[in-house]
Design a protein around this motif. Structure first.
Motif, PDB file in Angstrom:
ATOM      1  N   ALA A  72       0.831  -1.204   0.000  1.00  0.00           N
ATOM      2  CA  ALA A  72       0.000   0.000   0.000  1.00  0.00           C
ATOM      3  C   ALA A  72       0.865   1.254   0.000  1.00  0.00           C
ATOM      4  O   ALA A  72       0.539   2.234  -0.674  1.00  0.00           O
ATOM      5  CB  ALA A  72      -0.943  -0.005   1.201  1.00  0.00           C
ATOM      6  N   ARG A  73       1.971   1.241   0.718  1.00  0.00           N
ATOM      7  CA  ARG A  73       2.849   2.417   0.790  1.00  0.00           C
ATOM      8  C   ARG A  73       3.420   2.782  -0.581  1.00  0.00           C
ATOM      9  O   ARG A  73       3.723   3.941  -0.848  1.00  0.00           O
ATOM     10  CB  ARG A  73       3.974   2.198   1.796  1.00  0.00           C
ATOM     11  N   ASP A  74       3.562   1.786  -1.473  1.00  0.00           N
ATOM     12  CA  ASP A  74       4.071   2.060  -2.821  1.00  0.00           C
ATOM     13  C   ASP A  74       2.975   2.575  -3.753  1.00  0.00           C
ATOM     14  O   ASP A  74       3.239   3.309  -4.696  1.00  0.00           O
ATOM     15  CB  ASP A  74       4.690   0.796  -3.431  1.00  0.00           C
ATOM     16  N   VAL A  75       1.744   2.167  -3.495  1.00  0.00           N
ATOM     17  CA  VAL A  75       0.611   2.549  -4.342  1.00  0.00           C
ATOM     18  C   VAL A  75       0.077   3.929  -3.962  1.00  0.00           C
ATOM     19  O   VAL A  75      -0.344   4.705  -4.825  1.00  0.00           O
ATOM     20  CB  VAL A  75      -0.510   1.492  -4.229  1.00  0.00           C
ATOM     21  N   LEU A  76       0.103   4.255  -2.701  1.00  0.00           N
ATOM     22  CA  LEU A  76      -0.495   5.486  -2.176  1.00  0.00           C
ATOM     23  C   LEU A  76      -0.097   6.760  -2.929  1.00  0.00           C
ATOM     24  O   LEU A  76      -0.965   7.571  -3.241  1.00  0.00           O
ATOM     25  CB  LEU A  76      -0.190   5.614  -0.683  1.00  0.00           C
ATOM     26  N   ALA A 109      -4.624  -1.486   2.803  1.00  0.00           N
ATOM     27  CA  ALA A 109      -3.776  -2.684   2.867  1.00  0.00           C
ATOM     28  C   ALA A 109      -4.659  -3.885   3.222  1.00  0.00           C
ATOM     29  O   ALA A 109      -5.506  -3.784   4.108  1.00  0.00           O
ATOM     30  CB  ALA A 109      -2.679  -2.507   3.903  1.00  0.00           C
ATOM     31  N   VAL A 110      -4.453  -5.003   2.536  1.00  0.00           N
ATOM     32  CA  VAL A 110      -5.271  -6.180   2.792  1.00  0.00           C
ATOM     33  C   VAL A 110      -4.594  -7.193   3.700  1.00  0.00           C
ATOM     34  O   VAL A 110      -5.249  -8.103   4.205  1.00  0.00           O
ATOM     35  CB  VAL A 110      -5.738  -6.868   1.479  1.00  0.00           C
ATOM     36  N   ASP A 111      -3.285  -7.065   3.890  1.00  0.00           N
ATOM     37  CA  ASP A 111      -2.573  -7.931   4.820  1.00  0.00           C
ATOM     38  C   ASP A 111      -1.275  -7.233   5.233  1.00  0.00           C
ATOM     39  O   ASP A 111      -0.991  -6.124   4.805  1.00  0.00           O
ATOM     40  CB  ASP A 111      -2.324  -9.325   4.231  1.00  0.00           C
ATOM     41  N   ASP A 112      -0.494  -7.890   6.075  1.00  0.00           N
ATOM     42  CA  ASP A 112       0.734  -7.279   6.593  1.00  0.00           C
ATOM     43  C   ASP A 112       1.819  -7.134   5.541  1.00  0.00           C
ATOM     44  O   ASP A 112       2.707  -6.294   5.653  1.00  0.00           O
ATOM     45  CB  ASP A 112       1.287  -8.085   7.760  1.00  0.00           C
ATOM     46  N   GLU A 113       1.783  -7.959   4.485  1.00  0.00           N
ATOM     47  CA  GLU A 113       2.804  -7.894   3.449  1.00  0.00           C
ATOM     48  C   GLU A 113       2.446  -6.901   2.361  1.00  0.00           C
ATOM     49  O   GLU A 113       3.324  -6.361   1.693  1.00  0.00           O
ATOM     50  CB  GLU A 113       3.008  -9.282   2.830  1.00  0.00           C
TER      51      GLU A 113
END
Length: 57
Positions: free
Chosen positions: A38-42, A52-56
């Motif tokens: 998510a941090r790369d997509v944001l 984010a859908v999971d920890d990875e």
């Protein structure tokens, strides 16, 4: 010959052509599952929502 964008803001000009004029909302909505953190997509999400859908991811 290039034209001047009305209002000077390309993003706002194009968005206004696709959003509803009265509500300023997109006429279609969707969900996309990306296999990326998510941090790369944001930074590219614009006015979208990133969850984010999971920890990875």
């Amino acid at each position: 010959m290039p034209r001047v964008v009305p209002g000077g803001d390309v993003d706002a000009f194009v968005s206004a052509r696709f959003r509803g004029p009265a509500t300023n909302e997109w006429p279609c909505r969707g969900t996309v599952l990306l296999h990326a953190p998510a941090r790369d997509v944001l930074p590219s999400a614009g006015d979208g929502t990133v969850t984010a859908v999971d920890d990875e991811l």
